[in-house]
Design an enzyme around this catalytic site. Structure first.
Site, PDB file in Angstrom:
ATOM      1  N   SER A  13       5.453   0.758  -9.123  1.00  0.00           N
ATOM      2  CA  SER A  13       6.679   1.103  -8.410  1.00  0.00           C
ATOM      3  C   SER A  13       7.887   0.858  -9.315  1.00  0.00           C
ATOM      4  O   SER A  13       7.829   0.038 -10.246  1.00  0.00           O
ATOM      5  CB  SER A  13       6.803   0.267  -7.137  1.00  0.00           C
ATOM      6  N   LYS A  85       6.735 -13.068  -3.114  1.00  0.00           N
ATOM      7  CA  LYS A  85       6.439 -13.037  -1.676  1.00  0.00           C
ATOM      8  C   LYS A  85       5.208 -12.196  -1.351  1.00  0.00           C
ATOM      9  O   LYS A  85       4.692 -12.264  -0.235  1.00  0.00           O
ATOM     10  CB  LYS A  85       7.649 -12.552  -0.878  1.00  0.00           C
ATOM     11  N   ASP A  86       4.707 -11.431  -2.326  1.00  0.00           N
ATOM     12  CA  ASP A  86       3.480 -10.657  -2.117  1.00  0.00           C
ATOM     13  C   ASP A  86       2.219 -11.480  -2.349  1.00  0.00           C
ATOM     14  O   ASP A  86       1.112 -11.009  -2.071  1.00  0.00           O
ATOM     15  CB  ASP A  86       3.426  -9.455  -3.074  1.00  0.00           C
ATOM     16  N   SER A 131       8.032  -5.547   7.585  1.00  0.00           N
ATOM     17  CA  SER A 131       7.789  -6.991   7.616  1.00  0.00           C
ATOM     18  C   SER A 131       7.755  -7.514   9.042  1.00  0.00           C
ATOM     19  O   SER A 131       8.703  -7.309   9.811  1.00  0.00           O
ATOM     20  CB  SER A 131       8.905  -7.700   6.828  1.00  0.00           C
ATOM     21  N   LEU A 132       6.676  -8.224   9.414  1.00  0.00           N
ATOM     22  CA  LEU A 132       6.621  -8.822  10.746  1.00  0.00           C
ATOM     23  C   LEU A 132       7.694  -9.889  10.915  1.00  0.00           C
ATOM     24  O   LEU A 132       8.202 -10.089  12.027  1.00  0.00           O
ATOM     25  CB  LEU A 132       5.246  -9.426  11.002  1.00  0.00           C
ATOM     26  N   ARG A 133       8.037 -10.590   9.833  1.00  0.00           N
ATOM     27  CA  ARG A 133       9.128 -11.579   9.921  1.00  0.00           C
ATOM     28  C   ARG A 133      10.433 -10.887  10.278  1.00  0.00           C
ATOM     29  O   ARG A 133      11.144 -11.301  11.204  1.00  0.00           O
ATOM     30  CB  ARG A 133       9.279 -12.320   8.580  1.00  0.00           C
ATOM     31  N   ARG A 134      10.771  -9.828   9.542  1.00  0.00           N
ATOM     32  CA  ARG A 134      12.015  -9.118   9.840  1.00  0.00           C
ATOM     33  C   ARG A 134      11.977  -8.522  11.241  1.00  0.00           C
ATOM     34  O   ARG A 134      12.971  -8.563  11.972  1.00  0.00           O
ATOM     35  CB  ARG A 134      12.260  -8.014   8.799  1.00  0.00           C
ATOM     36  N   ARG A 151       7.140   1.726   6.204  1.00  0.00           N
ATOM     37  CA  ARG A 151       6.684   1.368   4.871  1.00  0.00           C
ATOM     38  C   ARG A 151       7.058   2.422   3.844  1.00  0.00           C
ATOM     39  O   ARG A 151       7.550   3.486   4.173  1.00  0.00           O
ATOM     40  CB  ARG A 151       5.166   1.153   4.877  1.00  0.00           C
ATOM     41  N   ARG A 157      12.079   4.817   1.755  1.00  0.00           N
ATOM     42  CA  ARG A 157      12.677   4.310   2.996  1.00  0.00           C
ATOM     43  C   ARG A 157      14.119   4.774   3.145  1.00  0.00           C
ATOM     44  O   ARG A 157      14.561   5.128   4.246  1.00  0.00           O
ATOM     45  CB  ARG A 157      12.604   2.788   3.017  1.00  0.00           C
ATOM     46  N   CYS A 244       0.268 -11.461   6.096  1.00  0.00           N
ATOM     47  CA  CYS A 244       1.249 -10.497   6.592  1.00  0.00           C
ATOM     48  C   CYS A 244       1.133 -10.293   8.098  1.00  0.00           C
ATOM     49  O   CYS A 244       1.823  -9.456   8.664  1.00  0.00           O
ATOM     50  CB  CYS A 244       1.080  -9.158   5.863  1.00  0.00           C
TER      51      CYS A 244
END
Length: 309
Positions: A13, A85-86, A131-134, A151, A157, A244
């Protein structure tokens, strides 16, 4: 004397390539080596190839690292560069996180189309995030909005946003800055109200335990305050779940030999949450993070985690 290039593994990426290039540039300066002493090797990971489903549905953390780690273990790569964070909290046998570059801004960035801030979005607006956190934190602040899984690479995005698929999306400000897109956000979220993911904004380098040739090379660019802060945050993750599939936030700051950590766990719908704050010494960063994880787990009670399964 090293005569052949060091092989640096990375995803393909634009952000991953920027991070690998930054690592190479720092190593060139630290060791007065030419660019041709570092070969950037691009690998495709499962997380890159599957973009139509949430990470939690296809395996969680590790989706962006396995192919790189396989070649590290086999010796085909000398080291790999990752977004910290990955990284799963448990690494393959024989590998470790040997160095961290100086941490970038940890804040989450809102990119709004119909309004500039989360608070100003219209009722029932649609916000996209992978992100589940976001997602949980958005629902905590704005339970009226529609949050969908969103995603893809940063440019993908942003294009979906411009095409009207969502009213806003959230991205890590660190990644936008590294891509030269620091002007894109319409709001930067206060970490005390919208805490970041553990290790957000930090680039890490993974290598083989005991490979002194490579690890001595990497030690020259290791940023110790970032190393200690992320070690604490990852220990917090490890004491909980850290996949995740779980909304977990955590952020440590280092001043001299002192470290301060704050963490949060949420239910996916954002309706319930628990927080913890601790302080200690950097020498005990890992133990401090793990203790914070056990404290918040006890505070939440076993029923809290039912929603995480």
């Amino acid at each position: 004397m090293q005569t052949k290039p060091f092989r640096i593994g990375t995803r393909g990426s634009p952000l991953a390539l920027a991070q690998a290039a930054e690592t190479r540039a720092r190593l060139m300066i630290a060791h007065d080596l030419p660019e041709d002493m570092f070969e950037i090797v691009v690998l495709s990971t499962k997380g890159d190839r599957i973009t139509d489903r949430a990470l939690s549905e296809i395996g969680g953390k590790g989706l962006f690292t396995q192919e790189l780690e396989d070649q590290l273990v086999s010796g085909e790569l000398d080291f790999a560069v990752h977004s910290s964070k990955d990284m799963p909290t448990k690494l393959p046998d024989g590998l470790f996180l040997s160095a961290f570059l100086p941490r970038e801004d940890v804040r989450d960035a809102v990119v709004g189309r119909t309004a500039p801030t989360l608070a100003e979005l219209p009722i029932a607006a649609t916000v996209g995030s992978s992100s589940l956190r976001r997602q949980a934190l958005i629902r905590r602040l704005r339970p009226d909005v529609n949050v969908i899984t969103f995603r893809g690479l940063v440019d993908t995005r942003l294009r979906k946003l411009a095409d009207g698929e969502v009213d806003a999306t959230l991205l890590a400000f660190a990644g936008l800055k590294r891509l030269g897109k620091s002007e894109v956000p319409t709001q930067l979220l206060d970490p005390t109200e919208f805490p970041p993911a553990p290790a957000q904004g930090a680039i890490c380098i993974e290598s083989r335990i005991g490979d002194s040739r490579v690890n001595d090379l990497l030690e020259a660019i290791n940023h110790r305050p970032t190393f200690d802060a992320v070690t604490c945050e990852r220990a917090f993750l490890g004491a909980l779940d850290g996949s995740c599939r779980t909304p977990i936030a955590g952020y440590a700051t280092v001043e001299g030999t002192s470290i301060r950590f704050s963490g949060m766990i949420l239910t996916p719908d954002g309706s319930r949450w628990h927080e913890v704050s601790v302080e200690g010494q950097t020498a005990g960063a890992s133990a401090l993070g793990a203790s914070a994880g056990e404290t918040i787990r006890a505070k939440a009670g076993s029923d809290f985690f039912d929603s995480w399964s």
